[in-house]
Design an enzyme around this catalytic site. Structure first.
Site, PDB file in Angstrom:
ATOM      1  CG  ASP A 195      -0.475  -0.574   2.199  1.00  0.00           C
ATOM      2  OD1 ASP A 195       0.760  -0.572   2.660  1.00  0.00           O
ATOM      3  OD2 ASP A 195      -1.212  -0.849   3.473  1.00  0.00           O
ATOM      4  CD  GLU A 211      -4.170   4.138   6.953  1.00  0.00           C
ATOM      5  OE1 GLU A 211      -4.853   3.692   7.536  1.00  0.00           O
ATOM      6  OE2 GLU A 211      -3.216   3.456   7.149  1.00  0.00           O
TER       7      GLU A 211
END
EC number: 3.5.1.47
Length: 374
Positions: free
Chosen positions: A69, A128
């Site tokens: 990520d 997120e």
């Protein structure tokens, strides 16, 4: 790639944290680094602010995938690093700078030491929020390069460097964002009987919700409801017409998630009657549980332990959320914790993971992929 090279990359990335689907500088940095590899060894496809990177195998029959990520958080950094974030109120406080660096280190190894199978590296934006895994999975590129298995890691501040942790089955919880908006009739503070106070209504609701986990969730299951912010009112002498509550729900089973949401919605309906107001409940983003494929993760733990690549510990389920769960819902694979020995935890302004862990992760994953891709 040596530790000093990995650390230099991590420090570069640490300085440019960007929020979900805004990772333009990060994407450009990754592309610049990848451009240094010999032409023909890798294929690169852009996807929004992320990347698909395929390292070509010598005689490929399948694809093994690794996901990293990319996004940072809305946090003002307080590490004191000389390489602190140059973006105000943005920080890599969840280790995504580590995750990307490790992926680049693994790519570098397999460009120089080819294996039989293709290896696919997914640089995924917006973990997120608002969530990049689901739309990435739906892209044509995933159909073009469909993996037979997929892996990922996450830094663990509480584990020492040289240690990894994981388990069969459920590793991370189901998570959902929660927003509740209340609206009533405001008024003068001197005449409360002529108004409907949404600050009082919101306070009552927060108290009521504390009973859900205790009385509506299976005692052998687990759930957490956290209200992180309450906003309402405009002045000290005005009864608030509106209030807004924001928080998260986390459960270890989809059934408990459904039950918690039903109870919250029922409580809001009751609040509408009790406080003569209107209420709206929404769930802006939700992440599916991270559930490891038992056979693959057990084999991985045994491989790492038997080859002395790292200390292996069996983790407990965590209430953290990760949209990698959607990838594991579709493809076999696993996720594991990487020990980074930080005195401060995830999402903390002083998170300081030890860079020696970069070397551990690259060593573990290059050895594992070498064993599975030949």
């Amino acid at each position: 790639m040596k530790l000093d090279e990995l650390a230099a990359i991590r420090r570069d990335l640490h300085q440019i944290p960007e929020l979900g689907f805004q990772e333009y500088k990060t994407q450009a940095y990754l592309l610049n680094h990848l451009a240094k590899h010999p032409e023909g060894r890798i294929e690169i496809e852009k996807w929004r602010t992320g990347l698909f990177v395929k390292v070509k195998g010598t005689a490929p029959e399948k694809i093994l995938a690794y996901r990293a990520d990319m996004d940072g958080l809305s946090i003002r950094e307080d590490t004191g690093y000389s390489f602190s974030s140059v973006h105000q109120d943005r920080m890599h406080a969840c280790g995504h700078d580590f995750h990307m660096t490790i992926a680049l280190g693994i790519i570098d190894h397999f460009v120089r030491h080819p294996v039989k199978q293709d290896l696919l590296f997914l640089f995924q934006p917006a973990e997120e929020g608002p969530g990049g895994a689901e739309p990435m999975l739906e892209s044509d590129l995933f159909k073009k390069w469909e993996p037979s298995m997929i892996t990922a890691l996450h830094i663990a501040p509480e584990l020492p460097v040289g240690t990894i942790g994981t388990k069969s089955g459920l590793l991370f919880a189901n998570t959902s964002e929660l927003v509740i908006e209340l609206e009533g009739k405001g008024g003068h503070a001197a005449y409360p009987h002529l108004a409907e106070d949404m600050v009082v209504a919101a306070s009552s609701l927060v108290t009521q919700m504390q009973s859900i986990v205790a009385r509506n969730v299976d005692p052998l299951d687990s759930a957490v409801i956290t209200i992180g912010t309450i906003t309402g009112g405009s002045a000290q002498n005005i009864i608030a017409q509106e209030a807004r509550l924001e928080g998260t729900i986390r459960t270890l089973s989809p059934a408990s998630m459904e039950q918690v949401k039903k109870r919250i919605e029922a409580m809001v309906r009751g609040l509408e009657t009790a406080y003569q107001c209107s209420g709206k409940v929404s769930y802006p983003a939700a992440y599916y549980q991270v559930c490891n494929s038992s056979d693959l993760v057990e084999d991985f733990m045994q491989f790492v332990s038997e080859n002395g690549l790292a200390e292996v510990v069996r983790s407990k389920e965590a209430m953290t959320g990760e949209d990698f769960g959607y990838m594991l819902k579709k493809y076999p694979g696993f996720m594991f914790w990487l020990g980074v020995d930080s005195p401060y935890g995830l999402h903390h302004a002083k998170l300081q993971p030890k860079e020696e862990a970069l070397e551990t992760a690259v060593r573990v994953m290059t050895a594992y992929f070498s064993s599975k891709a030949n």
